[in-house]
Design a protein around this motif. Sequence first.
Motif, PDB file in Angstrom:
ATOM      1  N   TYR A   1      37.107  42.079  28.598  1.00 29.28           N
ATOM      2  CA  TYR A   1      37.670  43.418  28.891  1.00 29.28           C
ATOM      3  C   TYR A   1      38.296  43.781  27.479  1.00 29.28           C
ATOM      4  O   TYR A   1      38.833  45.039  27.374  1.00 29.28           O
ATOM      5  CB  TYR A   1      38.817  43.433  29.958  1.00 29.28           C
ATOM      6  CG  TYR A   1      38.031  43.836  31.212  1.00 29.28           C
ATOM      7  CD1 TYR A   1      36.900  43.341  31.716  1.00 29.28           C
ATOM      8  CD2 TYR A   1      38.600  44.588  32.299  1.00 29.28           C
ATOM      9  CE1 TYR A   1      36.349  43.356  32.951  1.00 29.28           C
ATOM     10  CE2 TYR A   1      38.090  45.065  33.289  1.00 29.28           C
ATOM     11  CZ  TYR A   1      36.897  44.574  33.897  1.00 29.28           C
ATOM     12  OH  TYR A   1      36.475  44.709  34.995  1.00 29.28           O
TER      13      TYR A   1
ATOM     14  N   ARG B   1      38.906  52.207  29.265  1.00 33.45           N
ATOM     15  CA  ARG B   1      40.413  52.450  29.455  1.00 33.45           C
ATOM     16  C   ARG B   1      40.635  53.987  29.035  1.00 33.45           C
ATOM     17  O   ARG B   1      41.201  54.685  29.481  1.00 33.45           O
ATOM     18  CB  ARG B   1      40.970  51.371  28.903  1.00 33.45           C
ATOM     19  CG  ARG B   1      41.095  50.036  29.760  1.00 33.45           C
ATOM     20  CD  ARG B   1      42.585  49.047  29.210  1.00 33.45           C
ATOM     21  NE  ARG B   1      41.875  48.426  27.808  1.00 33.45           N
ATOM     22  CZ  ARG B   1      40.962  47.722  27.927  1.00 33.45           C
ATOM     23  NH1 ARG B   1      40.389  47.050  28.814  1.00 33.45           N
ATOM     24  NH2 ARG B   1      40.644  47.198  26.665  1.00 33.45           N
TER      25      ARG B   1
ATOM     26  N   THR C   1      39.688  56.554  31.300  1.00 26.18           N
ATOM     27  CA  THR C   1      40.586  56.354  32.402  1.00 26.18           C
ATOM     28  C   THR C   1      42.096  57.013  32.210  1.00 26.18           C
ATOM     29  O   THR C   1      42.388  58.052  32.810  1.00 26.18           O
ATOM     30  CB  THR C   1      40.721  55.009  32.822  1.00 26.18           C
ATOM     31  OG1 THR C   1      39.579  54.427  32.972  1.00 26.18           O
ATOM     32  CG2 THR C   1      41.644  54.805  34.234  1.00 26.18           C
ATOM     33  N   ILE C   2      42.665  56.773  31.054  1.00 28.56           N
ATOM     34  CA  ILE C   2      43.979  57.185  30.602  1.00 28.56           C
ATOM     35  C   ILE C   2      43.902  59.027  30.744  1.00 28.56           C
ATOM     36  O   ILE C   2      44.861  59.576  30.967  1.00 28.56           O
ATOM     37  CB  ILE C   2      44.421  56.639  29.298  1.00 28.56           C
ATOM     38  CG1 ILE C   2      44.614  54.972  29.700  1.00 28.56           C
ATOM     39  CG2 ILE C   2      45.916  57.386  28.756  1.00 28.56           C
ATOM     40  CD1 ILE C   2      45.938  54.579  30.145  1.00 28.56           C
TER      41      ILE C   2
ATOM     42  N   ASP D   1      49.533  50.812  38.771  1.00 29.39           N
ATOM     43  CA  ASP D   1      48.181  50.102  38.420  1.00 29.39           C
ATOM     44  C   ASP D   1      47.983  49.165  39.225  1.00 29.39           C
ATOM     45  O   ASP D   1      48.333  47.865  39.300  1.00 29.39           O
ATOM     46  CB  ASP D   1      48.448  49.570  37.108  1.00 29.39           C
ATOM     47  CG  ASP D   1      46.972  49.039  36.283  1.00 29.39           C
ATOM     48  OD1 ASP D   1      46.063  49.185  37.203  1.00 29.39           O
ATOM     49  OD2 ASP D   1      47.166  48.400  35.304  1.00 29.39           O
TER      50      ASP D   1
ATOM     51  N   CYS E   1      46.241  45.111  38.699  1.00 28.78           N
ATOM     52  CA  CYS E   1      46.411  45.305  37.240  1.00 28.78           C
ATOM     53  C   CYS E   1      45.922  44.279  36.121  1.00 28.78           C
ATOM     54  O   CYS E   1      45.762  44.233  35.216  1.00 28.78           O
ATOM     55  CB  CYS E   1      47.838  45.359  36.869  1.00 28.78           C
ATOM     56  SG  CYS E   1      48.797  43.958  37.367  1.00 28.78           S
TER      57      CYS E   1
ATOM     58  N   LEU F   1      45.331  47.608  30.844  1.00 33.19           N
ATOM     59  CA  LEU F   1      45.669  49.065  31.432  1.00 33.19           C
ATOM     60  C   LEU F   1      46.821  49.472  31.615  1.00 33.19           C
ATOM     61  O   LEU F   1      47.491  50.594  31.170  1.00 33.19           O
ATOM     62  CB  LEU F   1      44.578  49.686  32.577  1.00 33.19           C
ATOM     63  CG  LEU F   1      44.550  51.044  32.982  1.00 33.19           C
ATOM     64  CD1 LEU F   1      44.050  52.055  31.780  1.00 33.19           C
ATOM     65  CD2 LEU F   1      43.807  51.155  34.402  1.00 33.19           C
ATOM     66  N   THR F   2      47.480  48.313  32.151  1.00 31.49           N
ATOM     67  CA  THR F   2      49.017  48.669  32.448  1.00 31.49           C
ATOM     68  C   THR F   2      49.640  49.062  31.316  1.00 31.49           C
ATOM     69  O   THR F   2      50.692  50.103  31.174  1.00 31.49           O
ATOM     70  CB  THR F   2      49.572  47.252  33.006  1.00 31.49           C
ATOM     71  OG1 THR F   2      48.380  46.621  33.761  1.00 31.49           O
ATOM     72  CG2 THR F   2      50.722  47.650  33.846  1.00 31.49           C
TER      73      THR F   2
ATOM     74  N   GLU G   1      48.740  50.294  28.560  1.00 28.71           N
ATOM     75  CA  GLU G   1      48.221  51.768  27.984  1.00 28.71           C
ATOM     76  C   GLU G   1      48.928  52.727  28.767  1.00 28.71           C
ATOM     77  O   GLU G   1      49.229  53.781  28.209  1.00 28.71           O
ATOM     78  CB  GLU G   1      46.709  52.000  27.857  1.00 28.71           C
ATOM     79  CG  GLU G   1      46.204  50.842  26.675  1.00 28.71           C
ATOM     80  CD  GLU G   1      44.748  51.035  26.484  1.00 28.71           C
ATOM     81  OE1 GLU G   1      44.204  52.261  26.672  1.00 28.71           O
ATOM     82  OE2 GLU G   1      43.877  50.082  26.151  1.00 28.71           O
ATOM     83  N   LEU G   2      49.022  52.538  30.026  1.00 31.14           N
ATOM     84  CA  LEU G   2      49.804  53.539  31.172  1.00 31.14           C
ATOM     85  C   LEU G   2      51.248  53.705  30.619  1.00 31.14           C
ATOM     86  O   LEU G   2      51.683  54.716  30.386  1.00 31.14           O
ATOM     87  CB  LEU G   2      49.521  53.010  32.722  1.00 31.14           C
ATOM     88  CG  LEU G   2      47.992  53.055  32.964  1.00 31.14           C
ATOM     89  CD1 LEU G   2      48.085  52.324  34.365  1.00 31.14           C
ATOM     90  CD2 LEU G   2      47.641  54.593  33.283  1.00 31.14           C
TER      91      LEU G   2
ATOM     92  N   ALA H   1      46.211  54.300  38.879  1.00 25.41           N
ATOM     93  CA  ALA H   1      44.965  53.766  38.350  1.00 25.41           C
ATOM     94  C   ALA H   1      44.373  52.854  39.157  1.00 25.41           C
ATOM     95  O   ALA H   1      45.175  51.874  39.499  1.00 25.41           O
ATOM     96  CB  ALA H   1      45.174  53.212  36.921  1.00 25.41           C
TER      97      ALA H   1
ATOM     98  N   THR I   1      41.016  50.460  38.832  1.00 25.87           N
ATOM     99  CA  THR I   1      39.835  50.051  38.014  1.00 25.87           C
ATOM    100  C   THR I   1      39.237  48.858  38.467  1.00 25.87           C
ATOM    101  O   THR I   1      39.893  47.778  38.430  1.00 25.87           O
ATOM    102  CB  THR I   1      39.978  50.271  36.584  1.00 25.87           C
ATOM    103  OG1 THR I   1      41.026  49.312  36.081  1.00 25.87           O
ATOM    104  CG2 THR I   1      40.345  51.694  36.141  1.00 25.87           C
TER     105      THR I   1
END
Length: 258
Positions: free
Chosen positions: A16, A25, A28-29, A42, A45, A50-51, A53-54, A108, A110
């Motif tokens: 990832y 990612r 998605t953001i 998330d 998660c 991604l968490t 970045e969110l 989110a 994913t």
Amino acid sequence: MVEYDEELAAETERTYLMPEIVRQRAQTIAALNLRAGERVLDMGCGMGLLTRELALAVGPTGYVLGIDNSRPMLALAQRRCGDLGQIELKEGSVTAIPEPDNGLDAIACTQLLLYLPDVAQTIQEMHRVLKPGGRVAIVETDWRNVLLECDDQPFMRQLFAEWESSIPSPHLPGQLEALLVAAKFSAIQVEAIPLINTSYLLDSYSGQMVEYSLRVGQTAGKITAEQAERFKTELKQRSADHRYFFCVNRFLFTAVKI
Ligand SMILES: C[S@@+](CC[C@H](N)C(=O)[O-])C[C@H]1O[C@@H](n2cnc3c(N)ncnc32)[C@H](O)[C@@H]1O
């Protein structure tokens, strides 16, 4: 059933971090269109990529809750996200989200729903915890659309069918719109995110999926060790000869709670 133990968590983290999933990612953001101060969930998660970045998108006045049912995954997420006070990580199943009704701005989700036997129930949970006007971004894959150049195409199809047989909901992209409509989401949109590899590298997305699917097939007694070795040798040779090509589409769905 897939279990994210320490080994699989570490393998997934390596994959990832590859550019193809970094791009996913970013898409998605962008689709969630987050604002400072928003409250975000998330789901599943994982290792917190991604968490994090969110959390950067909503800033220190925002809040991001990451839920996962794998301790090894959460340990990686804790290491990655521990310095950001707006992130909370909880161990648990997304089938019962520990949040009141109508409290979140965005969700989110994913590469998670494929692991759930009752996806409709979880989508209703997502709807319950979102504020009216709240947004959701879901990313899922259908391995029936994989393209992988190789001599034995039926073997390759069998390989990814073995992987799909190890998860309860492998064909969600074609079902998601109906599930979202049934849960009373609106403004549903979908875009494809192609994952393309032109080299056979163990830590690439396709490299890990081939390796993992060969393991699943061997554990199920459907693929022999010899077949697995022969297949990997061919892919290595193709890669060296610039004849390796892999593509599978992920699908990014966005929707809004009415
Ligand atoms: C392929 S990983 C994706 C991680 C993350 N969403 C991402 O895209 O980077 C799937 C994650 O879902 C988690 N998971 C699977 N079933 C779950 C459930 N019922 N409740 C919470 N987490 C779950 C797994 O532990 C794993 O961390």
